[in-house]
Enzyme design. Structure first.
Site, mmCIF file in Angstrom:
data_model
loop_
_atom_site.group_PDB
_atom_site.id
_atom_site.type_symbol
_atom_site.label_atom_id
_atom_site.label_comp_id
_atom_site.label_asym_id
_atom_site.label_seq_id
_atom_site.Cartn_x
_atom_site.Cartn_y
_atom_site.Cartn_z
ATOM 1 N N LYS A 170 0.466 -1.168 0.137
ATOM 2 C CA LYS A 170 -0.170 0.032 -0.091
ATOM 3 C C LYS A 170 0.995 1.421 0.091
ATOM 4 C CE LYS A 170 -3.581 2.546 -0.096
ATOM 5 N NZ LYS A 170 -4.462 2.845 1.231
ATOM 6 N N LYS A 239 0.805 12.783 4.559
ATOM 7 C CA LYS A 239 0.985 11.500 6.181
ATOM 8 C C LYS A 239 1.775 10.252 4.860
ATOM 9 C CE LYS A 239 -1.484 8.166 6.633
ATOM 10 N NZ LYS A 239 -2.902 7.025 6.621
#
Lengths: 292, 292
Positions: A170, A239
């Site tokens: 991911k 982030k």
């Protein structure tokens, strides 16, 4: 089977609502209670606390925006690990570092709780349509056991490998999303400066080697409409690219463009674009050029 | 109708061969005579010089690797503009700056020669299959006149706008190709360092928001096979990203990631990767990390 879903946000709410269509007992839990009401209106059950859910559910799922949220929901005294029963399966859909996934896995194992890292790609439209990509790390037999549950929410469901490897893939995905976002931004800033017709430029490039799913998403859903309500907030992409850089540093890797994109996202975030969709990077690069 | 095709390289040869299948009289011209022989074997005509072709063809097409080649073939004493007859249509498929395209257009107009910039995307496989994207700048009525010729070589054929706008869109395409190439390289270098299974990682990312046509091209045709014969040479991509930077500077634009990718391509070029396919950027980024 009793399912619990923690974190009814942009992604979690439509995912949990898809579970309600298939399973009788799906509990939802969210910090802001408005989302719980929406979930209850869709037939979901609410009203149990996190410790109660961890004590009684067969499968508990988490989908939270920040790594600190994930850390707390698993490690706090009233969290999943302190309260979960032996045999509980916990699945985390959040995007976190492979290290955090592995830490949860190790702590869960000591309590005979099975943990999978299972981050997702596809955005709110994919969550609503039940067509998410889901990339799973952890024990393969646990993956096999919960695969029917995952299939309610996703279309492309992959077992990657040991704990943390779902999170790793991911983050690689997010590295590419970040770089592709910047590619779109610089391409359109150049097109604008040259006075080229945007729709035609998009159409040509989308049929050429410039094509990317991010280009199509950013252009058709946001830039063409000059509408930047997320979607996926720019601060969340930052982030993620930051997690990528931390991971790269840990591996002594220099990913120069990933690093530059992370830095540009940080700048955009502190220039008023934090809560807009990540595609607003185009506006930020435009503004940066107008300023100079 | 008499057609002439100048530059029978990786792209030009298959394009000209497709023309031979449809038109009776297609002349080819190439610096190295081996390519002319291949063209003759496919039914093409050879043996006329550039001035002779410019004097007698209805449409003359050029497809050359470097801007200097394009400049010479148009502006030299034995070139197209000095020898072309009034009414000649000249079409340039090469990737050059919009400025060069506009300069040729202006000089051609004085001789009553019609000029179109018509750069292409799709690579040798697209050239062979006749499925190239062609992005055209110049007079729209000239575009309409030669569109049937273009349709023999391409599938997505676009009239963009005035002279130079085909070249402009192509350079934007190349900016994105360059950045996407770097995205693929950094993603796979990270995947390798994490010990992830490459085929699975590609499969997952290609079904997620990391998807791009460049990722599919680079991975399936080159990186997965560990085979880097071009294709599209890295030095040519660098030539294009350099043209992008020159164009950006002329417009007082700062495209920070485009600039960094251009610099990395320059480094890779002078580190032995010039003649390999552009996807060998992955090997260069890997090597750069191993060195440090």
């Amino acid at each position: 089977m009793k399912l619990a879903f923690v974190g009814l946000g942009n992604m979690g709410l439509p995912m949990a609502k898809n579970l309600v269509k298939v399973y009788d007992t799906v509990y939802g839990l969210n910090r802001s209670k408005g989302k719980e009401e929406l979930f209850a209106q869709a037939g979901g059950k609410v009203g149990l606390s996190l410790p109660e859910l961890a004590q009684t559910a067969d499968v508990i799922m988490t989908c939270l925006p920040l790594p600190e949220d994930v850390h707390n929901v698993y490690f706090a005294d009233d969290g999943i690990l302190a309260n979960g029963h032996p045999g509980l399966v916990a699945i985390d859909f959040s995007t976190v570092s492979p290290e955090l996934s592995q830490n949860i896995y190790a702590a869960a194992s000591e309590k005979n709780i099975d943990f999978l890292d299972a981050p997702i790609s596809g955005g709110p439209p994919g969550a609503e349509a039940g067509t998410l990509s889901i990339m799973v790390g952890g024990k393969e037999e646990i993956f096999a056991k919960v695969k029917p549950v995952l299939e309610v929410m996703g279309k492309n469901i992959y077992y990657v490998g040991p704990s943390g490897s779902g999170s790793a893939v991911k983050l690689i995905n997010q590295l590419m999303v970040g770089i592709h976002t910047q590619a779109v931004s610089e391409a359109l800033v150049l097109a604008k400066a040259l006075g080229l017709p945007f729709d035609k430029v998009f159409d040509i490039l989308n049929n050429s080697f410039a094509q990317s799913r991010i280009f199509e998403r950013h252009y058709t859903q946001f830039i063409a409409k000059d509408h930047y309500e997320p979607g996926f907030a720019l601060e969340l992409l930052h982030k993620d690219t930051n997690l990528v850089q931390e991971l790269a540093e840990k591996k002594n890797l220099n990913l120069p463009v990933g690093q530059q994109v992370n830095e540009l996202l940080r700048e955009a975030k502190s220039s008023g674009y934090a809560k807009e969709d990540m595609s607003s990077m185009y506006k930020f690069i435009q503004e940066k050029n107008n300023r100079s």
